[in-house]
Structures are given as structure tokens and as C-alpha cells.
Design an enzyme around this catalytic site. Structure first.
Site, PDB file in Angstrom:
ATOM      1  N   GLN A  11       0.908  -1.167  -0.014  1.00 10.10           N
ATOM      2  CA  GLN A  11      -0.083   0.047   0.103  1.00 10.10           C
ATOM      3  C   GLN A  11       0.868   1.027   0.010  1.00 10.10           C
ATOM      4  O   GLN A  11       2.271   1.396   0.497  1.00 10.10           O
ATOM      5  CB  GLN A  11      -0.652  -0.107   1.174  1.00 10.10           C
ATOM      6  CG  GLN A  11      -1.987  -1.171   1.159  1.00 10.10           C
ATOM      7  CD  GLN A  11      -2.885  -0.931   2.520  1.00 10.10           C
ATOM      8  OE1 GLN A  11      -2.743  -2.024   3.301  1.00 10.10           O
ATOM      9  NE2 GLN A  11      -3.567   0.065   2.654  1.00 10.10           N
ATOM     10  N   HIS A  12       0.353   2.161  -0.244  1.00  8.88           N
ATOM     11  CA  HIS A  12       0.779   3.627  -0.155  1.00  8.88           C
ATOM     12  C   HIS A  12       1.718   4.468  -0.934  1.00  8.88           C
ATOM     13  O   HIS A  12       2.181   5.478  -1.029  1.00  8.88           O
ATOM     14  CB  HIS A  12       0.966   3.831   1.384  1.00  8.88           C
ATOM     15  CG  HIS A  12       0.187   3.372   2.464  1.00  8.88           C
ATOM     16  ND1 HIS A  12      -0.976   3.615   2.453  1.00  8.88           N
ATOM     17  CD2 HIS A  12       0.477   2.449   3.297  1.00  8.88           C
ATOM     18  CE1 HIS A  12      -1.545   2.923   3.425  1.00  8.88           C
ATOM     19  NE2 HIS A  12      -0.789   2.370   3.932  1.00  8.88           N
TER      20      HIS A  12
ATOM     21  N   ASP B 148      -2.252  -4.848  -0.304  1.00 13.47           N
ATOM     22  CA  ASP B 148      -1.948  -6.331   0.185  1.00 13.47           C
ATOM     23  C   ASP B 148      -2.715  -6.566   1.111  1.00 13.47           C
ATOM     24  O   ASP B 148      -3.107  -7.804   1.391  1.00 13.47           O
ATOM     25  CB  ASP B 148      -0.332  -6.550   0.292  1.00 13.47           C
ATOM     26  CG  ASP B 148       0.264  -5.325   1.098  1.00 13.47           C
ATOM     27  OD1 ASP B 148      -0.470  -4.675   1.586  1.00 13.47           O
ATOM     28  OD2 ASP B 148       1.445  -5.495   1.429  1.00 13.47           O
TER      29      ASP B 148
HETATM   30  O1  5SP Z   1       1.692   0.258   4.877  1.00 13.64           O
HETATM   31  C1  5SP Z   1       1.208  -0.776   5.007  1.00 13.64           C
HETATM   32  C2  5SP Z   1      -0.289  -0.819   5.493  1.00 13.64           C
HETATM   33  O2  5SP Z   1      -0.787   0.344   5.730  1.00 13.64           O
HETATM   34  C3  5SP Z   1       1.956  -2.188   4.718  1.00 13.64           C
HETATM   35  O3  5SP Z   1       1.176  -3.299   5.336  1.00 13.64           O
HETATM   36  C4  5SP Z   1       2.204  -2.341   3.206  1.00 13.64           C
HETATM   37  O4  5SP Z   1       1.125  -2.377   2.690  1.00 13.64           O
HETATM   38  C5  5SP Z   1       3.291  -3.037   3.057  1.00 13.64           C
HETATM   39  O5  5SP Z   1       3.003  -4.409   3.595  1.00 13.64           O
HETATM   40  P1  5SP Z   1       3.956  -5.742   3.250  1.00 13.64           P
HETATM   41  O6  5SP Z   1       5.120  -5.521   2.440  1.00 13.64           O
HETATM   42  O7  5SP Z   1       4.577  -5.717   4.873  1.00 13.64           O
HETATM   43  O8  5SP Z   1       3.016  -6.912   3.184  1.00 13.64           O
END
Ligand code: 5SP
Ligand code: ADP
Length: 464
Positions: A70-71, A225
Site C-alpha cells: 500500500q501507499h 496487499d
Molecule cells: O503500509 C502498510 C499498511 O498500511 C503495509 O502493510 C504495506 O501495505 C506493506 O506491506 P507488506 O509488504 O509488509 O506486506
């Protein structure tokens, strides 16, 4: 048999699975690593996708869905080319921008929570837009649009550009300029952050077909994700996920939007039309790899060492803020080991402190999600570090309740595949795929959490 594929383009790697669209049974898998670092050229994600799918992995696939970290801010020019490396969710350089933005919106933190369901911290896309506008004006001047990692990969997979990139409500809800309560963008917040408008991807419906690949597979909208993991697990009200990947996340589904003005719980949307209140830490699985590196042992040995130590690690407490931290919001913090004596200074206690520190952060997250009104009847443990025997043994004690560990699997990729099957079938609901797993229990370890929170609170001055 009809085949669908799910992609997880997350922080450390791309994973792709191919499933039976009717049952979700996983038939083929591929993976490839991403480079380390908190800013990455999106081209690396594309190369990883190609490597993961080489050798005909996608042969015969009828539909594909993409779940992504995300983000991450992917800025594109008028022609759709990337103008700078993507700043990822775990890049903390925009912490000051986040503070500024909180101060600039009437109502401050409460105003942001009401507007977009979250309070800006360095992770969210809106703060990265502000950082680029202020620190790289020549880059900002070339930007015409902004998309997220899963939007970019999904668009890259399309045979034709159509009417431009798409996103979905789950990933859009992590930008800080889309409202989960109204389902609308807030272009005024893009202007506040960036100084002018940017084109934003259209928010596709949960099971919409957004395009087709060159090979003729339909493309589902994809999602963030964590939202994809929720879909892969078939999350129901009462289920709460604790995910131990690069990030540590705690989330559950809710019918109504959540707006937490303290900023601890982000009121994201899910990929089905509901909401996904979520707490995220920057430090999870890589706390364990760092501890293993420190001790010069593989992860399997770290597990053994931790399980030979007594609960409480002989009085050692690790505040695991190795990459700075998001929850609590301490972007400049570093890790802190407290309580070291000659008697407890040993590999087993050090290993145990790493697991306990990481899990205490997630236990705080579980408390926060519960306090936001999310019912917690069942905890599901997923993510790379859920494979650890020590994590499985210690998690129920620190989370204070039994934990269900689903059968080992790539649940983000599975959720993306399930979304693909849903888009392919065009049904009202996503297909029902079975989920198997085992429950583990342990007596609650409140003493460890008490010591952890005392150390955390006393160390505030050192951590800011
Ligand atoms: O920033 C967040 C949720 O807000 C993280 O959960 C990212 O989405 C990355 O996830 P992973 O790579 O750890 O699965
Ligand atoms: N048995 C294990 N014990 C502890 N950590 C593990 C184990 N297996 C994998 N991991 C960790 O899981 C992480 C990858 O998890 P994953 O959920 O795929 O992350 P992401 O989605 O953020 O890329 C890596 O840091 C890896 O070291």
C-alpha cells in the site's frame, strides 16, 4: 479446469500463484525478489513479475488480479512514464510533511480522520506528495498523475492503455485523498499537499474487469496487499488478522467506516465494499532477520534459541523500532534493548526478546483495533514470519487469546486470485474457497506486556 492467477507485489518480493478458479487450489507458484530500500524504481517490480512468471507460469490463465504494497507513491508524467523512484510506505522522510499537513487542515487530526479516515503519518501517499513538492520541485513540475504500486502493475499488464490506470477502493483508502465514507476523491487534499491537481486513477468496482493482457487474460481491479489478504482468508466479522511481513499489521472487517482521530487505527476500505480498520507497524519479520544477523545464526536457529529462553527473556526488553516506527508514531526512533545484565546477556534471551518485542507491538495493535469497535473473536496469523515455530508459540501468550494459523500459503496472492475469479464469473459474491488451519493456544503473558509498555513509555524522550 478454469485457471486464475493472483500476484502479490509486496515490499520484499513478487509472488504469483495460479489456482483452480472453482476451489482456489494452488497449482503453480513463482517468486522473485525486489531490491532493498525505501525508494524503488517501479521497473524492478515489473522485472520481478516477469521473472516470477517466466517459463509459462501464466499459460492458460483466464484472469489475473494484483495485490500490492500500500501507499507507495508512483508519479507519472503526461506520457505515463515514471518521473522518479517510488517512495514506499516504509520511507519516513515525509514525517515532517505529515505533521505540517495535520496542522494545515481545519480540525487537525480529527479533520483528517473525518475527511479520509486516517491521520497523516509518513507512510501515507499524501505526505509523500507534499515532500516531493517541497524538496524536488523540478520533479514535481513533471508529474501529471499519481498511482499506487498495484495500479501501476495492473496498468502495465494491460494490452491497451484504455482510459488510463485504475485503482480500487481498498488501495485508494490508503492515499489520504480518498474518503472511505463517501467513496469519493478529495482533490482539495491533493491540492493542499501538492500545490495543484494531479490526475488520479479511476476507482473500479470490486469485481470489475478493468482490461485484458496481451495474452487475453482478463484483469481484475487488484487492491492493497492487506485487503487482498482479507479476501484470501475470506475474512468475516469477528476475524482479526495479524500479519507478520515486512510490516506488522492487525486488521478486521467492519460494515461501517472507522475514523480514529488518534491516528492509531487507519480506517481503510476493503476490496469488497466493506471497511478494513488497520494498525500497521514498520517493524515485523525483519526484526527477526536483524536478530539472527546479530547472533550470526539462521532463522531456524533463532527459533530454537528463543524457545529455550524463559518467557520474559530474563528481563531483556527490545523496543523493535529498527526502521523508525509508525505505530506508535516515532519515525525517528531506533531500536532499544533494555534491562541487560551479566546474568541475562546470552543468545537465547536476546533471541526471545526479539520475538517478544515484535509481538508486543502487534498486541498493542490488537488492543487498538478492539478499542475502535472491531469485534475480536478469532485471530488469524499470516505473513512470512508466521512460518516461525517461536512466533506460533509466543503469539497466543502475548496476544492474549488462541491464534489460528492458516495452512502455509501466500494469502495476498490468493486473495488477488480470488478477486480474479470473482471478476471472471461476474457473480454478486466472491467464490467460496475453503480455508484450513490449526489453532494454537498459550497462557496469557500479561507480565511481559506490562514491562514492555513501561519501557516504551519511559523511553519516549530517547525515541523522538
Ligand atoms: O503500509 C502498510 C499498511 O498500511 C503495509 O502493510 C504495506 O501495505 C506493506 O506491506 P507488506 O509488504 O509488509 O506486506
Ligand atoms: N521461518 C521464518 N521465520 C521468521 N521469519 C521468516 C520465516 N520465513 C520467512 N520469514 C520472513 O518473512 C519475511 C517475508 O514475509 P512476506 O510476508 O513475504 O513479506 P512482504 O509481503 O512484506 O514482502 C522476510 O523478512 C523473511 O525473512
Amino acid at each position: 479446469m478454469t485457471l486464475v492467477a493472483g500476484v502479490d507485489t509486496s515490499t520484499q518480493s513478487t509472488k504469483v500463484i495460479v489456482c483452480d478458479a472453482d476451489t482456489g487450489a494452488v497449482l503453480r507458484e513463482g517468486r522473485a525478489a525486489h531490491p532493498d530500500g525505501t525508494e524503488v524504481a517501479p521497473e524492478h517490480w515489473w522485472r520481478a513479475f516477469q521473472e516470477a512468471t517466466a517459463g509459462g507460469l501464466l499459460d492458460g490463465v483466464a484472469a489475473i488480479g494484483v495485490g500490492g504494497q500500500q501507499h507507495g507513491m508512483v508519479l507519472l508524467d503526461e506520457a505515463g512514464n515514471v518521473v522518479r523512484d517510488a517512495l514506499l510506505w516504509n520511507d519516513t522522510r515525509s514525517a515532517g510533511a505529515a505533521d505540517d499537513l495535520v496542522g494545515e487542515l481545519p480540525g487537525g487530526a480529527a479533520g483528517w480522520a473525518e475527511a479520509v479516515g486516517l491521520v497523516p503519518v509518513a507512510s501515507f501517499t499524501v505526505t509523500k506528495l507534499r515532500w516531493v513538492a517541497r524538496h524536488e520541485p523540478e520533479v514535481a513540475a513533471r508529474a501529471a498523475s499519481v498511482v499506487l504500486p498495484h495500479d501501476w502493475i495492473t496498468h502495465r499488464l494491460r494490452a491497451d492503455a484504455g482510459d488510463g490506470p485504475t485503482t480500487d477502493r481498498g488501495d485508494a483508502s490508503g492515499t489520504g485523498y480518498w474518503s472511505p465514507a463517501t467513496g469519493q476523491y478529495r482533490p482539495d487534499l491533493v491540492r493542499l499537499a501538492f500545490g495543484r491537481d494531479l490526475a488520479l486513477p479511476r476507482v473500479a468496482g470490486p469485481a470489475e474487469v478493468v482490461g485484458e493482457t496481451a495474452g487475453g487474460a482478463l484483469l481484475a481491479p487488484g487492491t492493497g496487499d492487506n485487503m487482498a489478504a482479507a479476501l484470501g482468508l475470506g475474512l468475516r466479522p469477528g476475524d482479526v488478522v495479524v500479519s507478520l511481513g515486512t510490516s506488522g499489521t492487525v486488521f478486521g472487517v467492519s460494515a461501517a467506516p472507522v475514523a480514529d482521530a488518534s491516528g492509531t487505527v487507519a480506517g481503510f476500505a476493503d476490496a469488497t465494499g466493506r471497511h478494513l480498520p488497520l494498525v500497521c507497524t514498520l517493524n515485523a519479520a525483519r526484526v527477526l532477520t536483524a536478530a539472527a544477523d546479530l547472533l550470526g545464526v539462521p532463522l531456524s536457529r533463532l527459533d530454537e534459541l528463543a524457545l529455550t529462553a524463559e518467557p520474559g527473556a530474563g528481563g531483556l526488553t527490545l523496543l523493535p523500532y529498527l526502521d523508525g516506527e509508525r505505530t506508535p508514531n516515532l519515525p525517528a526512533a531506533r531500536g532499544l534493548l533494555n534491562g541487560l545484565t551479566r546474568a541475562n546477556a546470552g543468545p537465547a534471551n536476546l533471541a526471545r526478546a526479539a520475538y517478544e518485542g515484535m509481538l508486543c507491538g502487534l498486541a498493542d495493535g490488537l488492543d487498538a483495533v478492539r478499542a475502535a469497535g472491531v469485534p475480536v473473536e478469532r485471530v488469524l496469523l499470516i505473513g512470512g514470519a508466521a512460518a516461525s515455530a517461536a512466533v506460533r508459540a509466543i503469539a497466543p501468550a502475548l496476544l492474549g487469546m488462541p491464534v489460528t494459523v492458516p495452512d502455509p500459503g501466500e494469502y495476498v496472492a490468493l486473495g488477488a486470485a480470488r478477486q480474479a475469479a470473482w471478476a471472471l464469473r461476474g457473480t454478486d459474491e466472491a467464490p467460496a474457497w475453503p480455508l484450513a488451519g490449526a489453532e494454537v493456544t498459550a497462557a496469557p503473558a500479561e507480565g511481559i506486556r506490562k514491562v514492555y509498555s513501561e519501557v516504551r513509555d519511559r523511553a519516549q524522550a530517547l525515541l523522538r
